[in-house]
Structures are given as C-alpha cells and as structure tokens.
Design a protein around this motif. Sequence first.
Motif, PDB file in Angstrom:
ATOM      1  N   UNK A 177      33.749  27.496 120.486  1.00  0.00           N
ATOM      2  CA  UNK A 177      34.201  28.895 119.914  1.00  0.00           C
ATOM      3  C   UNK A 177      35.526  28.923 118.890  1.00  0.00           C
ATOM      4  N   UNK A 178      36.200  27.870 119.271  1.00  0.00           N
ATOM      5  CA  UNK A 178      37.500  27.742 118.165  1.00  0.00           C
ATOM      6  C   UNK A 178      37.110  27.659 116.570  1.00  0.00           C
ATOM      7  N   UNK A 179      35.841  26.880 116.455  1.00  0.00           N
ATOM      8  CA  UNK A 179      35.127  26.651 115.116  1.00  0.00           C
ATOM      9  C   UNK A 179      34.122  27.878 114.705  1.00  0.00           C
ATOM     10  N   UNK A 180      33.553  28.493 115.592  1.00  0.00           N
ATOM     11  CA  UNK A 180      32.433  29.156 115.334  1.00  0.00           C
ATOM     12  C   UNK A 180      32.763  30.840 115.311  1.00  0.00           C
ATOM     13  N   UNK A 181      33.845  31.335 116.121  1.00  0.00           N
ATOM     14  CA  UNK A 181      33.780  32.602 116.413  1.00  0.00           C
ATOM     15  C   UNK A 181      34.866  33.229 115.778  1.00  0.00           C
ATOM     16  N   UNK A 182      34.750  34.123 114.835  1.00  0.00           N
ATOM     17  CA  UNK A 182      35.896  35.013 113.953  1.00  0.00           C
ATOM     18  C   UNK A 182      36.680  35.581 115.000  1.00  0.00           C
ATOM     19  N   UNK A 183      38.070  35.941 114.404  1.00  0.00           N
ATOM     20  CA  UNK A 183      39.069  36.364 115.407  1.00  0.00           C
ATOM     21  C   UNK A 183      38.675  37.922 116.364  1.00  0.00           C
ATOM     22  N   UNK A 184      37.898  38.792 115.354  1.00  0.00           N
ATOM     23  CA  UNK A 184      37.517  40.152 115.779  1.00  0.00           C
ATOM     24  C   UNK A 184      36.336  39.941 116.888  1.00  0.00           C
ATOM     25  N   UNK A 185      35.770  38.838 116.922  1.00  0.00           N
ATOM     26  CA  UNK A 185      34.612  38.736 117.623  1.00  0.00           C
ATOM     27  C   UNK A 185      34.725  37.956 118.817  1.00  0.00           C
ATOM     28  N   UNK A 186      36.091  37.649 119.247  1.00  0.00           N
ATOM     29  CA  UNK A 186      36.198  36.484 120.264  1.00  0.00           C
ATOM     30  C   UNK A 186      35.758  36.918 121.501  1.00  0.00           C
ATOM     31  N   UNK A 187      36.462  38.338 121.865  1.00  0.00           N
ATOM     32  CA  UNK A 187      36.050  38.802 123.242  1.00  0.00           C
ATOM     33  C   UNK A 187      34.771  38.749 123.479  1.00  0.00           C
ATOM     34  N   UNK A 188      34.162  39.504 122.640  1.00  0.00           N
ATOM     35  CA  UNK A 188      32.601  39.813 122.988  1.00  0.00           C
ATOM     36  C   UNK A 188      31.822  38.515 123.243  1.00  0.00           C
ATOM     37  N   UNK A 189      31.981  37.688 122.045  1.00  0.00           N
ATOM     38  CA  UNK A 189      31.051  36.350 122.259  1.00  0.00           C
ATOM     39  C   UNK A 189      31.498  35.690 123.300  1.00  0.00           C
ATOM     40  N   UNK A 190      32.828  35.418 123.534  1.00  0.00           N
ATOM     41  CA  UNK A 190      33.412  34.200 124.422  1.00  0.00           C
ATOM     42  C   UNK A 190      33.076  35.037 125.889  1.00  0.00           C
ATOM     43  N   UNK A 191      32.872  36.185 126.116  1.00  0.00           N
ATOM     44  CA  UNK A 191      32.538  36.913 127.354  1.00  0.00           C
ATOM     45  C   UNK A 191      31.294  36.831 127.433  1.00  0.00           C
ATOM     46  N   UNK A 192      30.163  37.059 126.465  1.00  0.00           N
ATOM     47  CA  UNK A 192      28.752  36.981 126.494  1.00  0.00           C
ATOM     48  C   UNK A 192      28.426  35.424 127.020  1.00  0.00           C
ATOM     49  N   UNK A 193      29.087  34.394 126.438  1.00  0.00           N
ATOM     50  CA  UNK A 193      28.734  33.023 126.762  1.00  0.00           C
ATOM     51  C   UNK A 193      29.016  32.654 128.355  1.00  0.00           C
ATOM     52  N   UNK A 194      30.454  33.179 128.638  1.00  0.00           N
ATOM     53  CA  UNK A 194      30.786  32.492 129.899  1.00  0.00           C
ATOM     54  C   UNK A 194      30.194  33.679 131.036  1.00  0.00           C
ATOM     55  N   UNK A 195      29.631  34.848 130.778  1.00  0.00           N
ATOM     56  CA  UNK A 195      29.260  35.643 131.762  1.00  0.00           C
ATOM     57  C   UNK A 195      27.854  35.056 132.247  1.00  0.00           C
ATOM     58  N   UNK A 196      27.335  33.943 131.682  1.00  0.00           N
ATOM     59  CA  UNK A 196      26.148  33.163 132.332  1.00  0.00           C
ATOM     60  C   UNK A 196      26.528  32.600 133.603  1.00  0.00           C
ATOM     61  N   UNK A 197      27.955  32.195 133.713  1.00  0.00           N
ATOM     62  CA  UNK A 197      28.506  31.716 135.006  1.00  0.00           C
ATOM     63  C   UNK A 197      27.951  32.662 136.074  1.00  0.00           C
ATOM     64  N   UNK A 198      28.386  33.769 136.057  1.00  0.00           N
ATOM     65  CA  UNK A 198      28.099  35.112 137.138  1.00  0.00           C
ATOM     66  C   UNK A 198      26.556  35.281 137.333  1.00  0.00           C
ATOM     67  N   UNK A 199      25.857  35.211 136.198  1.00  0.00           N
ATOM     68  CA  UNK A 199      24.613  35.677 136.141  1.00  0.00           C
ATOM     69  C   UNK A 199      23.677  34.469 136.807  1.00  0.00           C
ATOM     70  N   UNK A 200      24.254  33.493 136.600  1.00  0.00           N
ATOM     71  CA  UNK A 200      23.716  32.182 137.477  1.00  0.00           C
ATOM     72  C   UNK A 200      24.016  32.269 138.889  1.00  0.00           C
ATOM     73  N   UNK A 201      25.003  32.497 139.269  1.00  0.00           N
ATOM     74  CA  UNK A 201      25.467  32.413 140.726  1.00  0.00           C
ATOM     75  C   UNK A 201      24.620  33.966 141.258  1.00  0.00           C
ATOM     76  N   UNK A 202      24.354  34.976 140.539  1.00  0.00           N
ATOM     77  CA  UNK A 202      23.595  36.252 140.915  1.00  0.00           C
ATOM     78  C   UNK A 202      22.063  35.599 141.128  1.00  0.00           C
TER      79      UNK A 202
END
Length: 526
Positions: A177-202
Amino acid sequence: MNEDKTSGWRSNGSATNIQKKPEGVPANVPVWSSTRYCLAYMAFFGFFNVYALRVNLSVAIVSMANTTDDGHKYSDECPSASANKTSKPGEFNWTSSEKGLILGAFFYGYICTQVLGGYLASRYGGKWLFGCGILCTTLFTLLTPIAARTSFALLIATRVIEGLGEGVTFPAMHAMWGVWVPPLERSRLVSLGYAGCHFGTFIAQPISGILCASDFLGGWPSVFYLFGSVALVWCVMWTILIHNRPRDHPRISSAELEYIESQVSQERTSMSDIPWKDILTSVPLWGIVCAHFANNWGFYTLLTCLPMYLKYVLRFDMTQNGLISALPYFVMWASINVSGFVADLLRERGILNTTQTRKLFNTVGLLGPAVFLIAAGYTGCDNMQTVAFICIATMFNGCTFSGYNSNHIDIASRYAGILMGITNTVATIPGFVSPLVVQKLTGENETRAAWRIVFFIAAGVYVVGAILFSLMASGEEQDWNRPRYERLSTKDESVNRGPATNRNKNNSSSANCSSSDDENPLPTVA
C-alpha cells in the motif's frame, strides 16, 4: 501545529516535478479498472483466504472434539434450538484447556514474523512475501487432518507454522500500500483490500458448519481440504497479476504510473536507512499500537470464541453455529467499505483533515463495539437480539479500518510495512491470551453471567484504546519518514538540495513523492 504544510520529493529525478498537496484523481487516470485497484481486488481475495484458513478451525474444533470429555457443560439457562437432534461424537478427547491451546497456537507463530515481514517487504517488495506467506499457510492447512490424527503435538506444530506464514501478510501488504496508493485514496483502497478478512470469515464459518455436519470427505476434514484448495488457486493468480511496484507492472497506463509516482515514495529501504530510534520513540506510532491492541482483543475474542458461546450458551446446533456466527462479519465487511469511502470523501472535500478523520473513525470504531458488546450480555435467551447487538458492534468496529489501520501509511509510507509489523506484533498478544482468559472464565461455567465478564473486559480494553489513540495519534507524515537530503522547505516549497545532491545522484530511477496528508488547514483534534 501547522496542518497546512507541504513536503515531498522529486519524482523520477525531475528537476521541475515537485509534489504539491494531494489532489483528486486526474480525469485521464483509470479508477475501477486500474492496476492499483487490481491490487486491492487481489488483496481482498488474498485476505479472504487468510481468514478462511484461520477461522475454519474455530468452527471445526466443535465437531472434532468429543464434547463429553472436554470439560464444557451446556448451560441450562436457554432452551436448545435443536432438542430433537443429536450431534455426532467428536473424534478427539481434548479437554477445554487443550482446545484453547490449539486455537491459540496459531498466534505463537504469527507473532514471530511480523517485524521481519515488514522489513523484508520494505526492502524487497511485498509481492512474493505476501504470496509465499499465504502459500505456507495453505499447505499446512491441507495437512491439518493428518496432523490431528497423528498426534496432538504435531497438530500444535502445524498451527504454529501456519501462524509463521500468515505473520508476514499484513506487514507485506502494508508495504505494498505504501508504494501503490496515493494519499487521498488510502482509506478506500486499504479498506477494500482488508475487508476480505471479514468477507472470508462470513463465507467460511457457515460453510465450515455445514461441512462439519455432513459426511463429505469425512465431515470436518473437508473444511481444510476445501479452503486449502481455493487458496492454492488464488496463489497462482496473485503470481500472475500482481507486481511489487507500479513501474514493474507491464499493463499500467502511463497516466496512472505518473499519478502514483508523483504522489507516493518509491524508494526501497535498507537496514542502515531505517530510523529505528525515531520509530520506536514515535508517539503517533504508540497511539496506533494502543488502538491496534484494543481492537484485536475484542475481535479475537469473538473470532475464536463466539462459536463456543453460541453452542454452549445459546444452544445452536452445528449448522446454525456457523451461519449465525458469520452474520457479524458480513456486517463488518459492508461497514469497512462504506467507512473507507466516507473517510476519503471527507478528506478530499476538505471537511476534515487526516488527523481528524483518523481519530473520528477510530473512536467510533472502538466505542461503538464497547457499548453493544455489553448490551449483548443482557439479552437473556433472545438469540436474535444477541446476534443483532453483536452485528451492530461489528458494524461500528469496521470504522477502525479508516482509523488506526490506515494511519501507518499516513505517518510513514516508506516504513509502513515495518510499522504494521511492530503494531501487529503487540496486537497479536490478544490472539493467544484472550482465548485463555475466556477459557478460565467460562471453561466449566458456561453461563450468561460468565460471558458478561468476557464482554465487559473486551469493552474496557476498547475504551482505553480509543482514548489513548485520540490523545497520541497524528495524520501528518513524520519527519523521520523523509530522507534528510531530499526534504523540501515546508514554508516556501523552494528546492534546497545543497551538497546532498551528490549523495542522491544514483537515485534518479526512484519515483519518490509524498506529502503531509493533513491536506486541509483545519486545527488538529486534541
């Protein structure tokens, strides 16, 4: 504190391309079909597998263990939801303490590779580290039935090795994320990626419950075979589609490459460059540590122990166990994505700066679960109300992904993997401590009153974490994240390379551009 300052690096060695304050995505840069979003999609499915592989044992262990010998007693406070059904006897005569050890063994390995994973990803890139970490866990997941039937010690060793493999995943992904994601897209892209954790649990929990109650491939072993096979397919796709850095990607458009490299540092990290003293004495970093620890205490308590609560106290049968316990994670998956979008929208429109956004979302994400976890302990035997309160708790908890969980990249994008390794090392402690605490409190006393204590402890930890993060956190890029010889003036934005130019003459291929992410001149939240 002056929030309206700008800092950055030259991009690709250009003498004129100096990064200003972050702006929105240029019109000619693709969004949903872009390579950076492709990374987020693949990260989503990667963490889907990470948590599917992690959580399946939490459900399967209920069928694997012979409940007549595990020290647990069904509570007689609530009527059974399946009075006419009898469960299949478990294959293993594990005691309650042994089951707690099995569930916690994963985290003994997981805690050991966090900082190392962050360093290796920052130094060499996160692609292979992330992929190989999941591959390691996948292979040993497939071996779990054999290990369990061979010996208790081999099963414990298998779980520890799985933890070692998964331990590098979050730091490696944070480095990417530190080299791929511009500052103003950090929340949405980091959230989109890590949301897989909870969808996987679901997905994993209800399917695991159904498979355990069936005769497919022997019942509970099929859980490990199915999710292990799915993860193997993902590993192949990750290898083909993902690249360490934007410049390495053969399919990235020139517009997107310029956009990313003009916003994000691309410099690789060596051991001698890492400002360890500054990192370890950073107040904002310790604010993240406190929030991360608090969040994981509550989350791991639910992740590893909720199936037992549903079975022994609320008296759900095996199939219902997996289905009902998965609902909170579906709600959290949705919450993570919505809160990530809202957080970036607030920053992009100048309503809140980064510091304010992180503190707001983190506070909501920790105090909300504290309230509703306590409420869940006072619902009596009303199963649906209990599950509803737990769902609301996880809905609020999803906001933390736009709070502390994105904050590592804000304060030090160059060392985001290392910072995640540090905070996740501390935050992994609840992974093996909280199940033991739950076992001590409820192991031979499966009552609602005993579980209320569990919920109160989790709520208390949540509150303390929220307070400490609010006092200590910052959304500003830290001074130690910027190389001294490339730092620009924060007042007049004039270039002052000085004699340091000689030291940087071999670094022209590095696309290095960052900025303070507190892009709005609003006062910092105290």
